[in-house]
Design a protein around this motif. Structure first.
Motif, mmCIF file in Angstrom:
data_model
loop_
_atom_site.group_PDB
_atom_site.id
_atom_site.type_symbol
_atom_site.label_atom_id
_atom_site.label_comp_id
_atom_site.label_asym_id
_atom_site.label_seq_id
_atom_site.Cartn_x
_atom_site.Cartn_y
_atom_site.Cartn_z
ATOM 1 N N ASN A 1 6.070 27.799 26.059
ATOM 2 C CA ASN A 1 5.734 26.408 26.331
ATOM 3 C C ASN A 1 6.900 25.631 25.754
ATOM 4 O OD1 ASN A 1 4.738 23.843 26.600
ATOM 5 N ND2 ASN A 1 2.855 24.208 25.486
ATOM 6 N N ASP A 2 7.717 25.036 26.623
ATOM 7 C CA ASP A 2 9.011 24.476 26.238
ATOM 8 C C ASP A 2 9.809 25.624 25.613
ATOM 9 O OD1 ASP A 2 8.470 21.904 27.244
ATOM 10 O OD2 ASP A 2 7.479 21.331 25.377
ATOM 11 N N ASP A 3 10.221 25.508 24.367
ATOM 12 C CA ASP A 3 11.004 26.577 23.735
ATOM 13 C C ASP A 3 10.189 27.388 22.736
ATOM 14 O OD1 ASP A 3 13.370 26.059 25.108
ATOM 15 O OD2 ASP A 3 13.935 24.484 23.708
ATOM 16 N N LYS A 4 8.878 27.181 22.706
ATOM 17 C CA LYS A 4 8.008 27.866 21.746
ATOM 18 C C LYS A 4 7.312 29.044 22.429
ATOM 19 C CE LYS A 4 5.175 26.126 18.299
ATOM 20 N NZ LYS A 4 4.160 25.177 17.853
ATOM 21 N N ARG B 1 5.907 22.685 31.735
ATOM 22 C CA ARG B 1 6.545 23.157 30.504
ATOM 23 C C ARG B 1 6.400 24.658 30.257
ATOM 24 N NH1 ARG B 1 3.253 18.925 28.319
ATOM 25 N NH2 ARG B 1 2.229 20.617 27.238
ATOM 26 N N TYR B 2 5.706 25.386 31.114
ATOM 27 C CA TYR B 2 5.531 26.813 30.914
ATOM 28 C C TYR B 2 6.621 27.565 31.662
ATOM 29 C CZ TYR B 2 0.771 26.337 29.091
ATOM 30 O OH TYR B 2 -0.332 26.037 28.342
#
Length: 74
Positions: free
Chosen positions: A7-10, A49-50
């Motif tokens: 999710n974004d960069d996480k 965002r995924y």
């Protein structure tokens, strides 16, 4: 190599051997509500965002336990 859901960069999912396994795991765990489908251009339509990306095994880590699925995906 392994793949994981981000999710974004996480990183929010475990490292798995293939992209299809990542999507199946995310669906089974309730991280996503539906498997992405191909759009007219042949790409994937992902929840906002995924994304799935390739990770090195040493980058593989457990998902953040504080992360929760958003109540609404736009």
């Amino acid at each position: 190599m392994a793949y994981a859901l981000f999710n974004d960069d996480k990183q929010i999912g475990p490292g798995l051997p293939s992209e299809p396994e990542v999507w199946k795991h995310a669906l089974d765990d309730g991280l996503i509500s539906d498997i992405p489908v191909a759009d007219e251009a042949g790409g994937q339509v992902l929840p906002a965002r995924y994304h799935v990306k390739e990770i090195k095994l040493e980058e593989c880590c457990a998902p953040d336990p504080a992360w929760e699925l958003p109540s609404e995906i736009s």
